[in-house]
Design a protein around this motif. Structure first.
Motif, PDB file in Angstrom:
ATOM      1  N   ARG A  64       0.831  -1.207   0.000  1.00 48.61           N
ATOM      2  CA  ARG A  64       0.000   0.000   0.000  1.00 48.61           C
ATOM      3  C   ARG A  64       0.870   1.264   0.000  1.00 48.61           C
ATOM      4  NH1 ARG A  64      -5.291  -0.998   0.640  1.00 48.61           N
ATOM      5  NH2 ARG A  64      -5.925  -3.050   1.456  1.00 48.61           N
ATOM      6  N   GLN A  65       1.961   1.245   0.753  1.00 47.50           N
ATOM      7  CA  GLN A  65       2.835   2.417   0.792  1.00 47.50           C
ATOM      8  C   GLN A  65       3.513   2.633  -0.553  1.00 47.50           C
ATOM      9  OE1 GLN A  65       5.359   2.820   4.271  1.00 47.50           O
ATOM     10  NE2 GLN A  65       7.025   3.705   3.040  1.00 47.50           N
ATOM     11  N   ALA A  66       4.000   1.551  -1.151  1.00 48.33           N
ATOM     12  CA  ALA A  66       4.676   1.675  -2.443  1.00 48.33           C
ATOM     13  C   ALA A  66       3.718   2.139  -3.525  1.00 48.33           C
ATOM     14  CB  ALA A  66       5.311   0.345  -2.832  1.00 48.33           C
ATOM     15  N   ALA A  67       2.499   1.583  -3.542  1.00 43.15           N
ATOM     16  CA  ALA A  67       1.525   1.968  -4.563  1.00 43.15           C
ATOM     17  C   ALA A  67       1.112   3.422  -4.429  1.00 43.15           C
ATOM     18  CB  ALA A  67       0.291   1.068  -4.476  1.00 43.15           C
ATOM     19  N   GLY A  68       1.146   3.950  -3.212  1.00 43.86           N
ATOM     20  CA  GLY A  68       0.742   5.328  -2.998  1.00 43.86           C
ATOM     21  C   GLY A  68       1.827   6.345  -3.311  1.00 43.86           C
ATOM     22  N   THR A  69       3.068   5.902  -3.414  1.00 44.75           N
ATOM     23  CA  THR A  69       4.172   6.848  -3.623  1.00 44.75           C
ATOM     24  C   THR A  69       4.848   6.720  -4.982  1.00 44.75           C
ATOM     25  OG1 THR A  69       5.696   5.296  -2.546  1.00 44.75           O
ATOM     26  CG2 THR A  69       4.672   6.987  -1.163  1.00 44.75           C
ATOM     27  N   VAL A  70       4.745   5.581  -5.634  1.00 41.28           N
ATOM     28  CA  VAL A  70       5.464   5.386  -6.894  1.00 41.28           C
ATOM     29  C   VAL A  70       4.866   6.278  -7.978  1.00 41.28           C
ATOM     30  CG1 VAL A  70       3.983   3.475  -7.635  1.00 41.28           C
ATOM     31  CG2 VAL A  70       6.327   3.641  -8.498  1.00 41.28           C
TER      32      VAL A  70
END
Length: 488
Positions: free
Chosen positions: A277-283
């Motif tokens: 979830r963190q990666a999908a929100g920042t990439v």
């Protein structure tokens, strides 16, 4: 099941072609059709296989198409698209299922301990490019498409909503409420960059996992590895989204699937979900400049809808089992643009659109690809080449090396099985009667391509009828097996 066409419904010239084909050599021709898996777009080859003795230099022919009907060998086309060849796509889908399932439950060279690894089924979606007709349902209750205030309209005079309760097969689904408001160009650019966005996400996932674990990225990579398999699917609006299986493994010196080991304690599925979830929100991936005087840089990101499901061994409530996930993902490996209401499986140009029966929204997306693809700043995206794919030119199915076996290995195993089934336990011999496994000969193969597809409509009709009979036989066999299993 597709019923075979009745003889009375076939044109006389087609019947004549079928009768001509049913003459001499028909049994062998039909045997070749069965060996291709009843492929609807067979590849016709001509050639021979020779064995050469390196000691004496003697060459003997062990197979030649001269003895085949029409001096031709038929091979399956191997196309993954169900719209092109249902038979070969079914084989491809079955291979994909075995590949995906092996990475979830073990087998095919993967240890069975992977069933206890943290595993997630994640769906990454595209952002919104404008309101489209959609079906919102909860059980049997279907909600209005887009409720809105009475009289509210867009700048182009179209209503800002839709109170209709759409059926599941309504052709309006995926169509924009206002085609002029919809950002078709932005969507095809997103499709073109979706593959890069996914690649960048796999990198960001390590960074997010390291941050959550309180480690440096180098320290994390010394402990764990992230394995994945994903397929791309078109939504009804024509945007691509990805279904991905993400698995967490221990970092090992060997990167082959056979050496996969469980991750260290503390690396759980919950931790992996937070990292996803963190990666999908920042990439993010920057888009090339569309215009020379463009004052801002366009950014490609994932949409707000991110579905993360845990994969369990039994498929508890709210979670999924390995078989469910493998079957679901493999199903989309053979799809193309069918979800958008049309099947486009070849390159198209502006003039080709006039002769194609495509929805207006899909035609607008194709035009956007052709228009943007002509701009020098976007030449690297090759939008014109991939206009029939609505801008998406990436791989529909891909996986990391450690995830599980390969399609090539599965195909080789199937060939070996077919040879053993045909020969039994008999040891294969070379042209001189020696065991072929002794590697005492050099195999020389020469083939020439004659064409694709059946030569006449009568041949295609005979092959389609045989395929329908084979499907019916498989259906009956499955029902008998299911009945026998339930009775036991």
């Amino acid at each position: 099941m597709t019923e075979p066409t009745r003889v009375g419904d076939v044109l006389p010239e087609v019947v004549a072609e079928a009768i001509a084909r049913a003459g001499s050599g028909y049994d062998r021709w039909m045997e070749q059709i069965a060996q291709t898996g009843y492929c609807t777009h067979t590849v016709r080859l001509r050639g021979r296989v020779d064995h050469a003795d390196p000691q004496t230099g003697e060459v003997r022919t062990v197979y030649s198409t001269d003895r085949e009907p029409d001096a031709t060998l038929l091979k399956a086309c191997g196309n993954r698209r169900a719209s092109v060849c249902p038979s070969c796509s079914a084989t491809y889908q079955a291979d994909q299922f075995q590949l995906l399932a092996a990475g979830l439950r073990g087998g095919k060279g993967v240890p069975e301990t992977v069933a206890g690894h943290p595993r997630l089924f994640v769906t990454f979606t595209a952002p919104s490019f404008g309101q489209v007709h959609t079906r919102r349902a909860q059980g049997l209750l279907v909600y209005p498409c887009h409720p809105y205030r009475q009289g509210a309209r867009c700048p182009h005079g179209r209503r800002l909503g839709c109170w209709q309760r759409h059926d599941a097969d309504d052709p309006k689904l995926g169509e924009p409420l206002c085609a002029r408001c919809y950002q078709a160009g932005a969507q095809v650019l997103w499709n073109a960059l979706a593959g890069r966005l996914w690649s960048r996400t796999t990198i960001y996932l390590y960074r997010a996992l390291a941050q959550l674990a309180g480690l440096a990225e180098a320290e994390l990579r010394a402990l764990v590895r992230i394995s994945f398999a994903k397929v791309a699917e078109y939504q009804k609006r024509g945007a691509v989204h990805f279904h991905a299986i993400i698995r967490l493994d221990a970092a090992t010196d060997c990167g082959c699937p056979a050496c996969v080991a469980p991750p260290p304690a503390g690396f759980t599925a919950d931790l992996l979900e937070r990292a996803v979830r963190q990666a999908a929100g920042t990439v993010a991936v920057p888009c090339p400049m569309v215009d020379e005087d463009q004052g801002v840089t366009l950014i490609t990101r994932w949409g707000e809808q991110l579905d993360v499901r845990h994969i369990t061994e039994v498929g508890d409530e709210g979670e999924l089992s390995a078989e469910q996930v493998a079957g679901y993902v493999a199903k989309y490996a053979t799809k193309s643009t069918e979800a958008a209401g049309v099947t486009l499986d070849h390159c198209v140009r502006e003039v080709d659109l006039e002769g194609l029966d495509v929805p207006a929204h899909v035609a607008e997306l194709v035009r956007a690809c052709l228009e943007l693809g002509a701009r020098p700043s976007l030449a690297r995206l090759r939008l014109g080449k991939w206009a029939h794919m609505l801008g998406f030119g990436g791989h529909f199915s891909s996986k990391s090396r450690r995830y599980s076996t390969t399609l090539g290995a599965l195909r080789r195993a199937r060939v070996v099985y077919a040879i053993r089934r045909r020969r039994g336990e008999t040891l294969p011999l070379d042209a001189w009667g020696r065991p072929e496994d002794g590697q005492a000969v050099i195999v020389v193969v020469s083939w020439s391509y004659l064409g694709s597809g059946y030569q006449t409509t009568g041949e295609a009709w005979l092959a389609a009828s045989a395929a329908a009979r084979a499907r019916e036989a498989r259906r009956i066999a499955k029902e008998e097996l299911r009945t026998t299993t339930m009775a036991a």
